[in-house]
Design a protein around this motif. Structure first.
Motif, PDB file in Angstrom:
ATOM      1  N   THR A 156       8.109  -1.171  88.645  1.00  0.00           N
ATOM      2  CA  THR A 156       8.937  -0.410  89.576  1.00  0.00           C
ATOM      3  C   THR A 156       8.880   1.061  89.189  1.00  0.00           C
ATOM      4  N   HIS A 194      10.195   5.012  90.292  1.00  0.00           N
ATOM      5  CA  HIS A 194      11.270   5.712  90.988  1.00  0.00           C
ATOM      6  C   HIS A 194      10.771   7.103  91.365  1.00  0.00           C
ATOM      7  N   ASP A 246      12.480   3.494  95.409  1.00  0.00           N
ATOM      8  CA  ASP A 246      12.100   2.563  94.349  1.00  0.00           C
ATOM      9  C   ASP A 246      10.946   1.748  94.898  1.00  0.00           C
TER      10      ASP A 246
END
Length: 178
Positions: free
Chosen positions: A121, A123, A114
Motif C-alpha cells: 500500500t 500513500h 491509498d
C-alpha cells in the motif's frame, strides 16, 4: 394525539428522506507510463469499477481494476508485467480516497490516495484532479505520480538496464451520482 403523531411525522419526514448520496464509476481509462532509456511504454485499462458513498458530509470512494486488464500492445510485455508485479497473487489494484461531500462539486479536487498494488500500500498526498460536471455526470482527469519502489517491485530491465522508477498513472474517470 393522532394529530401530534401526524405533525411529528410531517416534520421528521425530511430527516428520514435524506439518503446517503451514492456514486458509481461509469467509465474509466487508467494508463501507466514507464520509461527505459531505449523506449517508453504505456499500458491502459478500461476495466476499473468503482463506488462512492457520502454520509454526514464525508464521501468514501473505492476504485478497483484487474492487474491483467492493462494492455501495452505487447502481450509478452504484459505477461511479464503481471509476473513482476505478482499479479497472480495480488490480481487487483485498488485506490481508496475520502473527500468532503462539498468537494464533489468543485472544479478541482485535491485528495489523499491509498493505492494497493503488488501486495503493498502506497500513500499519495494532495493529488489534484480536474473535474467537469454535466448534470449528474462528473468527469475526473489527472495524474497520480506513482513510483515503482513504493510497491517494492524490482524494476524490470531491458538489456540489463532497469526502467526508471517513475510510473505516473493518467486517470480519466466518469462518475455519476444518485
Amino acid at each position: 394525539m393522532k394529530k401530534l403523531l401526524v405533525a411529528c411525522l410531517f416534520f421528521a419526514l425530511p430527516v428520514f428522506a435524506q439518503s446517503n448520496s451514492q456514486w458509481t464509476l461509469d467509465s474509466s481509462t487508467l494508463t501507466y507510463h514507464i520509461t527505459h532509456p531505449l523506449h517508453q511504454v504505456a499500458g491502459t485499462s478500461h476495466a476499473a469499477r468503482g463506488k462512492g458513498i457520502c454520509h454526514d458530509g464525508q464521501c468514501d470512494f473505492l476504485i478497483a481494476a484487474p492487474v491483467k486488464s492493462f494492455d501495452s500492445g505487447d502481450s509478452n510485455r504484459d505477461l511479464h508485467m503481471i509476473q513482476v508485479t505478482r499479479g497472480a497473487e495480488f490480481p487487483i489494484v485498488t485506490v481508496r480516497f475520502h473527500l468532503p461531500e462539498s468537494a464533489t462539486n468543485a472544479p478541482t479536487i485535491s485528495c489523499d490516495l491509498d493505492i494497493q498494488f503488488a501486495g503493498q500500500t502506497a500513500h499519495y498526498r494532495n493529488i489534484t484532479f480536474q473535474q467537469t460536471i454535466q448534470g449528474a455526470e462528473h468527469h475526473i482527469k489527472g495524474t497520480i505520480p506513482a513510483i515503482v519502489s513504493d510497491f517494492k517491485i524490482t524494476p524490470p530491465s531491458f538489456f540489463t538496464v532497469p526502467i526508471k522508477n517513475e510510473m505516473p498513472i493518467d486517470v480519466d474517470l466518469t462518475w455519476h451520482s444518485s
